[in-house]
Design a protein around this motif. Sequence first.
Motif, short mmCIF file in Angstrom:
data_model
loop_
_atom_site.label_atom_id
_atom_site.label_comp_id
_atom_site.label_asym_id
_atom_site.label_seq_id
_atom_site.Cartn_x
_atom_site.Cartn_y
_atom_site.Cartn_z
N GLN A 1 0.80 -1.15 0.05
CA GLN A 1 -0.07 0.06 -0.17
C GLN A 1 0.80 1.28 0.10
O GLN A 1 0.61 2.30 -0.46
CB GLN A 1 -0.94 0.00 1.31
N PHE A 2 2.04 0.97 0.52
CA PHE A 2 3.13 2.48 0.36
C PHE A 2 3.53 2.51 -1.19
O PHE A 2 3.50 3.59 -1.51
CB PHE A 2 4.13 2.12 1.23
N ILE A 3 3.40 1.71 -1.93
CA ILE A 3 3.84 1.73 -3.57
C ILE A 3 2.58 1.83 -4.31
O ILE A 3 3.04 2.66 -5.33
CB ILE A 3 4.83 0.59 -3.64
N PHE A 4 1.67 1.05 -4.08
CA PHE A 4 0.75 1.04 -5.08
C PHE A 4 -0.62 1.60 -4.80
O PHE A 4 -0.99 1.50 -3.38
CB PHE A 4 0.47 -0.60 -5.60
N SER A 5 -1.28 2.08 -5.89
CA SER A 5 -2.63 2.49 -5.47
C SER A 5 -3.68 1.79 -5.04
O SER A 5 -3.39 0.43 -5.37
CB SER A 5 -3.27 3.35 -6.64
N ALA A 6 -4.72 1.91 -4.73
CA ALA A 6 -5.62 0.92 -4.20
C ALA A 6 -6.02 0.16 -5.38
O ALA A 6 -6.31 -1.07 -5.17
CB ALA A 6 -6.83 1.48 -3.52
N LYS A 7 -6.12 0.88 -6.56
CA LYS A 7 -6.74 0.20 -7.93
C LYS A 7 -5.68 -0.88 -8.29
O LYS A 7 -5.74 -1.91 -8.74
CB LYS A 7 -6.83 1.33 -8.90
N GLU A 8 -4.22 -0.61 -8.18
CA GLU A 8 -3.05 -1.37 -8.66
C GLU A 8 -3.03 -2.53 -7.62
O GLU A 8 -2.69 -3.69 -8.05
CB GLU A 8 -1.95 -0.58 -8.32
N VAL A 9 -3.04 -2.28 -6.44
CA VAL A 9 -3.08 -3.35 -5.26
C VAL A 9 -4.00 -4.44 -5.79
O VAL A 9 -3.66 -5.73 -5.62
CB VAL A 9 -3.33 -2.78 -3.95
N LYS A 10 -5.22 -4.01 -6.28
CA LYS A 10 -6.22 -5.07 -6.49
C LYS A 10 -5.73 -6.09 -7.58
O LYS A 10 -6.32 -7.13 -7.84
CB LYS A 10 -7.45 -4.46 -6.91
N GLN A 11 -4.92 -5.49 -8.49
CA GLN A 11 -4.23 -6.25 -9.63
C GLN A 11 -3.13 -7.15 -9.75
O GLN A 11 -2.42 -7.80 -10.31
CB GLN A 11 -4.20 -5.32 -10.84
N LEU A 12 -2.55 -6.71 -8.33
CA LEU A 12 -0.91 -7.40 -8.15
C LEU A 12 -1.14 -8.99 -8.27
O LEU A 12 -0.15 -9.34 -9.01
CB LEU A 12 -0.56 -7.09 -6.92
N ARG A 13 -1.98 -9.71 -7.85
CA ARG A 13 -2.10 -11.24 -7.77
C ARG A 13 -2.79 -11.58 -9.33
O ARG A 13 -2.62 -12.74 -9.66
CB ARG A 13 -2.61 -11.91 -6.56
N SER A 14 -3.50 -10.73 -9.71
CA SER A 14 -4.32 -11.10 -10.80
C SER A 14 -3.77 -10.95 -12.31
O SER A 14 -4.06 -11.63 -13.34
CB SER A 14 -5.85 -10.68 -10.78
N THR A 15 -2.64 -10.14 -12.24
CA THR A 15 -2.06 -9.89 -13.54
C THR A 15 -1.11 -10.87 -13.86
O THR A 15 -0.10 -10.87 -13.17
CB THR A 15 -1.44 -8.61 -13.66
N ILE A 16 -1.01 -11.67 -14.79
CA ILE A 16 -0.33 -12.66 -15.03
C ILE A 16 1.07 -12.36 -15.67
O ILE A 16 1.97 -12.65 -15.72
CB ILE A 16 -1.02 -13.74 -15.91
#
Length: 908
Positions: free
Chosen positions: A383-398
């Motif tokens: 959460q220090f590095i990524f926005s809330a929107k990006e955080v949601k994509q971290l494990r789903s983006t292959i």
Amino acid sequence: MSNSINFENAHHIILPNGMRAMLCHTPSATESFVSMSVRAGHFYDPDDCQGLAHLLEHMLFMGSRHLPKPNAINHFIEQHGGSLNAWTGTEYANYHYHCSSDAIAQTLPAFADMLRQPLFEEDALKKEINNIHSEFEFKKKDDLRRLYQIHKETCNPSHPFAKFSVGNSDTFSEHAIDELKRRLRTMHTIFYCGSNMCLCIASPMPTLQLEALINQCFGSMETGELAQDDWPALYTQNELGIQININPLQSAKRMIVTFALPALQNDFKCKPLNYISHLIGDEGEGSLLAYLKQKDWALNLIAGSGIEGDRFKDFNVSFQLTSNGLKNKFEVVKALFSYIDLIKEGAHEVWRYREKAQLNALALEYEESVKPLGLVTEYAQHQFIFSAKEVKQLRSTIGSYDQKVLEHALSFFTPKNLRLKVISKEVKTDTICAFYKAEYSVEKIHEDLLNVFSSPNVISALKLPPPNPYLGDEYQLILPETGFNIPNKLVDTGDYRFWFAQDQQFHSPKGDIYISFDATSFSDTLEAVAAKRIWLGALNDYLQAKYYRAEIAGLHYRIYGHQAGFTLHTRGFTNQQTLLASQLLDAVTSYVPDERAFEHHKTLQIQSLQNALLNKPTNRLFSRLSVLIQRNTQAPVELLDIIEDIDYDKMLSCRESAFRCYFIEAFMHGNWASEEAKFFAEKIRTLNDKAGGAPLSRAVSKLPIGDTLYHEVTCDHDDAAIVLYFQAPTPSLTDTALCMVLEQMLAAPFFNALRTEQQLGYIVGTGYVPHNQHPGMAFYIQSPQCSPKQLLDATTEFLFQQLDEIEFYRFYWPTIQQNLVKQLEERDLTLSMKSQRLWVSLGTQDLEFNRNSKLAARIKTLSFEEIQAFADQLAKRERCGELVLYSSGKFKAIPTLQKRTINSIAEF
């Protein structure tokens, strides 16, 4: 449980004081997981008080306003079915715990109190400085820690990475206690504030309720400011293009090629470093490692690890070298650059990138053994590095292919951007590093050599990996069959047993196959065991490049030795797994190492055994405990004497004898139909139609009751250490339950009394220690300042006092009982864990496959009076066998009677 945390649907909030929180609702979970990340790592230490962030982390456990006693927070969390821990890294400190699902409302306020209102009592502060010093002393002979310190001394001295992160009594004693206390308060006030903290929680508590609880617990924290991270560069030109020569303690020959990069690991869309490390780290035919092995230059290669931060990344390519490789180290570097050129040339080949993305997708879809607390801890920091929107994509983006991004990442893999570490006892050194006294030297790599690295020759043997033949298009589930939910014996011919069970729980296209060989000629003498180790090393090396493609397609295998012979274990996707197992079985029975492979792996085994003797004293003592209690298990010190004298013919003769007469037990569990299992069982029988052997005993040595035995283990370490082991008289459910309960009761008080109060050492603990299902428990301490006799006296005094006052624990008994029953009744978390549990049950003849359930039931019916009687018998030395293992370090040995002393492992 782990797969039920859905980070994509997480709810994000920002409190009025700026604290960010991520809430993951897990309605069916039995536990809650909590992690708080604080931008307050050692980078923020004052220059004149290095290690302060680490000391602050320790002090937060030493009492807060509402739980004022040291470690009271730990006991409180344990009473609610969980445990609490923390670490201090470079930029961040992290505090994390888990508890029973319904205990979040009680535990979160206590956790917040610990973070918000620490007491910083002076007595506790003095003790924690001693504990940190013991931790520092404990790591002084750790090659990784010594390497880390040299890394710090050879980076940009203006970068905070150069600071000494641990602290010790010498660095802290430069300040008076009241001054240290003032500095801790100042650091706490500046950094432990809303704007500088991020929280992540996964819990079944409804989201709105959890949000209200978080506001209630953390809303009153000061807002403060987000700590800055505008550091200078980690390396200037002075620290790049250099060779660092390091003399290790272990007899290693390693080379680490480091490329200094910006924070490319944070590109979660294309993931360029994942792709690059996948190719450099390839071990198949045509790979860099296969080429280096063929040249007899390297044994192993790991690509991609290295220190990283929000704004920097070290990409390491780490080689385990042979003696020949050390002489040709620059040839190895040239080969690396030649391979990097191949990767650059192939950056436009989309199919290879997409295949890696498909492998990532498969790994994510069917991942096992994910630790929820680890994930929650990662997301607190994200959460220090990524926005809330990006955080949601971290494990789903292959991974989405982007040639420009790949080429940009590869542009940093140049000779002028590298640092070369050569680690060997043969290097010349001229400097001793601070704190750890490791010897090293630094030299600039000559411009001419860097130019050679820039234009390496094309090596025809090097090839980028071809399409993976083990990657399936579809992974389908079989239909469940009645009666196959537990192991069924499909074959039993006396010399061969085959069991099969179908997965009807996890609904995953995966499975496990275990095939164990019991062979007297591989286990009855030290010579046989030494020959087996060399043969297994050569066999695994031979198979590595051949079956690496299977490994990365999710088809894994291990071939490892055990006390009666060896086992082949395959696991992963069931597509083609029986084919892989058949191919491996064929190699197991037909492969004969040549003389060169024999000599090579004999040398490696000698090196491995010598390094085992350099392990930390407590590790050595527990290793020796297994050797003494489990029959046909050998100590490294014994094997070393034998292995040096084994010749090629002796190894061949042991191997031939082993395969003339052996016994096989096999178990297949997972996504297979019973017809497939029967077909595979017949295939194994055909391949091994001359087995002819019987199963070998896995008996344990029985310790005498009433007479304590003593055994000294010689260690090359200054610390003294002891392990006091109690062996239950029988493997019955009652004896097992009583051992488990008493160890749980005494664990926290033992740690508190001997580590926190008496300050005897950094390594202090207890453990339930079964050997082949025979129960036992152990109490252990490692200390830089006390002799083994003092440690043993302190341990026995504690035990007799506690056992005499066992009535005191009546209040805690229901909580301990509840926690143990919960652990034992927990369903298997993964298919592989269930396979392993069933396989162990077969090995111990638990053919009802429900020992854990029976143990849970026995613990439920255990009365406190039974525990009292067990404690009383233990105190009077009327119930358990006792064994004291110790290492003297720089102190005197424990004076013992000859008849109570174990001098020879073989005679014992």
